[in-house]
Design a protein around this motif. Sequence first.
Motif, mmCIF file in Angstrom:
data_model
loop_
_atom_site.group_PDB
_atom_site.id
_atom_site.type_symbol
_atom_site.label_atom_id
_atom_site.label_comp_id
_atom_site.label_asym_id
_atom_site.label_seq_id
_atom_site.Cartn_x
_atom_site.Cartn_y
_atom_site.Cartn_z
ATOM 1 N N ALA A 170 35.248 33.834 44.621
ATOM 2 C CA ALA A 170 36.032 34.632 45.578
ATOM 3 C C ALA A 170 37.152 35.384 44.851
ATOM 4 O O ALA A 170 37.389 36.571 45.108
ATOM 5 N N TYR A 171 37.862 34.704 43.914
ATOM 6 C CA TYR A 171 38.955 35.353 43.185
ATOM 7 C C TYR A 171 38.429 36.571 42.422
ATOM 8 O O TYR A 171 39.067 37.619 42.378
ATOM 9 N N PHE A 172 37.273 36.416 41.798
ATOM 10 C CA PHE A 172 36.738 37.543 41.024
ATOM 11 C C PHE A 172 36.270 38.680 41.938
ATOM 12 O O PHE A 172 36.373 39.856 41.569
ATOM 13 N N ARG A 173 35.777 38.334 43.157
ATOM 14 C CA ARG A 173 35.435 39.395 44.117
ATOM 15 C C ARG A 173 36.683 40.183 44.484
ATOM 16 O O ARG A 173 36.677 41.416 44.495
ATOM 17 N N ILE A 174 37.796 39.464 44.742
ATOM 18 C CA ILE A 174 39.041 40.141 45.148
ATOM 19 C C ILE A 174 39.536 41.041 44.014
ATOM 20 O O ILE A 174 39.886 42.202 44.224
ATOM 21 N N MET A 175 39.527 40.498 42.800
ATOM 22 C CA MET A 175 39.966 41.272 41.625
ATOM 23 C C MET A 175 39.152 42.548 41.468
ATOM 24 O O MET A 175 39.672 43.589 41.089
ATOM 25 N N GLY A 176 37.867 42.459 41.721
ATOM 26 C CA GLY A 176 36.977 43.605 41.518
ATOM 27 C C GLY A 176 36.933 44.534 42.715
ATOM 28 O O GLY A 176 36.134 45.464 42.753
ATOM 29 N N GLY A 177 37.782 44.267 43.726
ATOM 30 C CA GLY A 177 37.824 45.130 44.911
ATOM 31 C C GLY A 177 36.609 44.947 45.808
ATOM 32 O O GLY A 177 36.205 45.858 46.515
ATOM 33 N N LYS A 178 35.965 43.753 45.778
ATOM 34 C CA LYS A 178 34.770 43.523 46.603
ATOM 35 C C LYS A 178 34.978 42.332 47.526
ATOM 36 O O LYS A 178 34.093 41.480 47.698
ATOM 37 N N LYS A 179 36.190 42.277 48.123
ATOM 38 C CA LYS A 179 36.555 41.169 49.000
ATOM 39 C C LYS A 179 35.577 41.049 50.174
ATOM 40 O O LYS A 179 35.211 42.044 50.787
ATOM 41 N N GLU A 180 35.148 39.792 50.474
ATOM 42 C CA GLU A 180 34.242 39.545 51.611
ATOM 43 C C GLU A 180 34.994 38.816 52.716
ATOM 44 O O GLU A 180 36.047 38.239 52.476
ATOM 45 N N ALA A 181 34.418 38.848 53.936
ATOM 46 C CA ALA A 181 35.013 38.122 55.061
ATOM 47 C C ALA A 181 35.161 36.647 54.678
ATOM 48 O O ALA A 181 34.253 36.064 54.078
ATOM 49 N N GLY A 182 36.331 36.062 54.977
ATOM 50 C CA GLY A 182 36.562 34.656 54.660
ATOM 51 C C GLY A 182 37.220 34.431 53.310
ATOM 52 O O GLY A 182 37.675 33.317 53.027
ATOM 53 N N ASP A 183 37.304 35.481 52.460
ATOM 54 C CA ASP A 183 37.993 35.333 51.171
ATOM 55 C C ASP A 183 39.505 35.278 51.416
ATOM 56 O O ASP A 183 40.003 35.847 52.381
ATOM 57 N N PRO A 184 40.270 34.586 50.521
ATOM 58 C CA PRO A 184 41.730 34.571 50.686
ATOM 59 C C PRO A 184 42.333 35.978 50.565
ATOM 60 O O PRO A 184 41.658 36.902 50.082
ATOM 61 N N GLU A 185 43.596 36.129 51.010
ATOM 62 C CA GLU A 185 44.298 37.425 51.006
ATOM 63 C C GLU A 185 44.384 38.014 49.594
ATOM 64 O O GLU A 185 44.059 39.168 49.374
ATOM 65 N N THR A 186 44.849 37.174 48.657
ATOM 66 C CA THR A 186 45.007 37.661 47.281
ATOM 67 C C THR A 186 44.303 36.704 46.330
ATOM 68 O O THR A 186 44.114 35.521 46.651
ATOM 69 N N ALA A 187 43.941 37.223 45.151
ATOM 70 C CA ALA A 187 43.304 36.373 44.146
ATOM 71 C C ALA A 187 44.323 35.362 43.623
ATOM 72 O O ALA A 187 45.484 35.701 43.431
ATOM 73 N N GLY A 188 43.920 34.140 43.411
ATOM 74 C CA GLY A 188 44.797 33.150 42.792
ATOM 75 C C GLY A 188 44.876 33.401 41.297
ATOM 76 O O GLY A 188 44.434 34.439 40.795
ATOM 77 N N LEU A 189 45.433 32.415 40.582
ATOM 78 C CA LEU A 189 45.584 32.570 39.135
ATOM 79 C C LEU A 189 44.219 32.489 38.463
ATOM 80 O O LEU A 189 43.404 31.622 38.774
ATOM 81 N N LEU A 190 43.997 33.407 37.511
ATOM 82 C CA LEU A 190 42.675 33.557 36.901
ATOM 83 C C LEU A 190 42.685 33.392 35.386
ATOM 84 O O LEU A 190 42.025 32.539 34.811
ATOM 85 N N TYR A 191 43.426 34.264 34.748
ATOM 86 C CA TYR A 191 43.380 34.409 33.295
ATOM 87 C C TYR A 191 44.622 35.209 32.927
ATOM 88 O O TYR A 191 44.966 36.164 33.631
ATOM 89 N N SER A 192 45.328 34.819 31.872
ATOM 90 C CA SER A 192 46.677 35.373 31.652
ATOM 91 C C SER A 192 46.733 36.854 31.252
ATOM 92 O O SER A 192 47.812 37.409 31.165
ATOM 93 N N ARG A 193 45.588 37.507 31.036
ATOM 94 C CA ARG A 193 45.663 38.960 30.881
ATOM 95 C C ARG A 193 45.833 39.628 32.253
ATOM 96 O O ARG A 193 46.381 40.708 32.372
ATOM 97 N N PHE A 194 45.316 38.954 33.307
ATOM 98 C CA PHE A 194 45.391 39.519 34.671
ATOM 99 C C PHE A 194 46.656 39.071 35.395
ATOM 100 O O PHE A 194 47.315 39.854 36.056
#
Length: 430
Positions: free
Chosen positions: A58-82
């Motif tokens: 889900a976090y990677f969907r949000i990051m890539g601008g492909k959020k789906e129904a039921g995904d959280p509002e914002t991406a959580g912590l992923l990787y320190s470049r992001f």
Amino acid sequence: MSKPDTPYRKRALGDRALSPETLMMSYGFDAKMSEGSIKPPVFLTSTFAFATAEEGAAYFRIMGGKKEAGDPETAGLLYSRFNNPNMEVLEDRLAVFEGAEDALVFSSGMGAISTVLMGHSKAGDVILQSTPLYGGTETLIRSILPQYGISSADFFAGASEDEIRKVVDAAMKQGRISVLYCETPTNPTNEMVDLQLMAKLADEIGERQGHRPPVVVDNTILGPIGHKPLELGGDIVVYSLTKYIGGHSDLIGGAALGASDLMLPVRKLRSGIGTNLDPHTCWMLARSLETVTLRMRAAFEGARKVAEYLRDHPKVKRVRYLGFLEDGSRDYEVHKRQSGDMHGSTFAFDVEGGQAASFRMLNALKVAKLAVSLGGTETLICHPGSTTHAAVAPDLQERLGFDPGMVRVSIGVENPDDLIADFEQALAEV
Ligand SMILES: *Cc1c(COP(=O)(O)O)cnc(C)c1O
């Protein structure tokens, strides 16, 4: 990003909106998540564990601008470049201070500026810029971006509306104007760019070409306490955090701030090319933000005293201090509207007798340190014509109003009377 109103992101006490100076000690950090630690720990980690495989997806969907129904509002912590907790605390606090919806931090001021300009431009575009800009920005726009098909057109910071309109017309024949970029006040000559006019021109260009170029303002010299470009006509603010915000000449960093939709392409490019800031420097900057108002006020007050002393000195030809702008002049009116009585602590002055005389004074100073850069706790002084602006051709230096004896000083937080005594003995050597 508009952040959820969690207890550690409260900006008001009942009906009372809390000021940035108060929020800098707490905003965006939940001590309960870090063993009750009053200060944020430094999160020296490259990556973050997901609770489940589904959460990671889900976090990677949000990051890539492909959020789906039921995904959280914002991406959580992923990787320190992001993203990284120290990055997020700093970005949240910078956004509060500047009154911006969203903030992004970078490995340097130039990292911020290049990522903003490239994130908003494509091959064939034209960047419309005021001049002079910080030397690194001039080089980026004039020599580096053309390698990627991005050209530029410029107008003098002090140009009239008619003169700027002529430049706009010519630039629009060159290609689509992607960004309107300016720096105010200019460094080191302290000229003003009228941000209301920039916004009006951006609207008109938008109507003519179908793309409104964002007005990008470098706010390193007077921000965040003396100048709020986002309230004056600017759309994106960029910073070298290395200067007043870091404030101790011990780090390099940068930031870009503005509405979330304007930050989106910049965030994407930062993730793509890795111009992000490291957690330790983010931590240092969050600490610096706690005292930025105190430091800047003290430096501004010291600068006023030193400027007044220099103005009356027989070996000083001219002091280019914002507090001395000629009453009723265009620059005076624009400065008053944009910054009120905040005159900053970085200004240039012209030593009588040209470069040789100014070098004699520089070599004799004992408290002020001979170095480029500005905005630190210590007073720094340099000769722009042969250092920071050495790459500016002599005829352009002349057109920009440089005097051969011009030096630039950034007043720190020393006792101003000690600085005056230092100038007194050094000018006696001239
Ligand atoms: C220093 C400076 C920059 C560049 O910032 P770095 O942190 O050195 O990359 C940009 N603009 C202004 C006005 C500056 O003073």
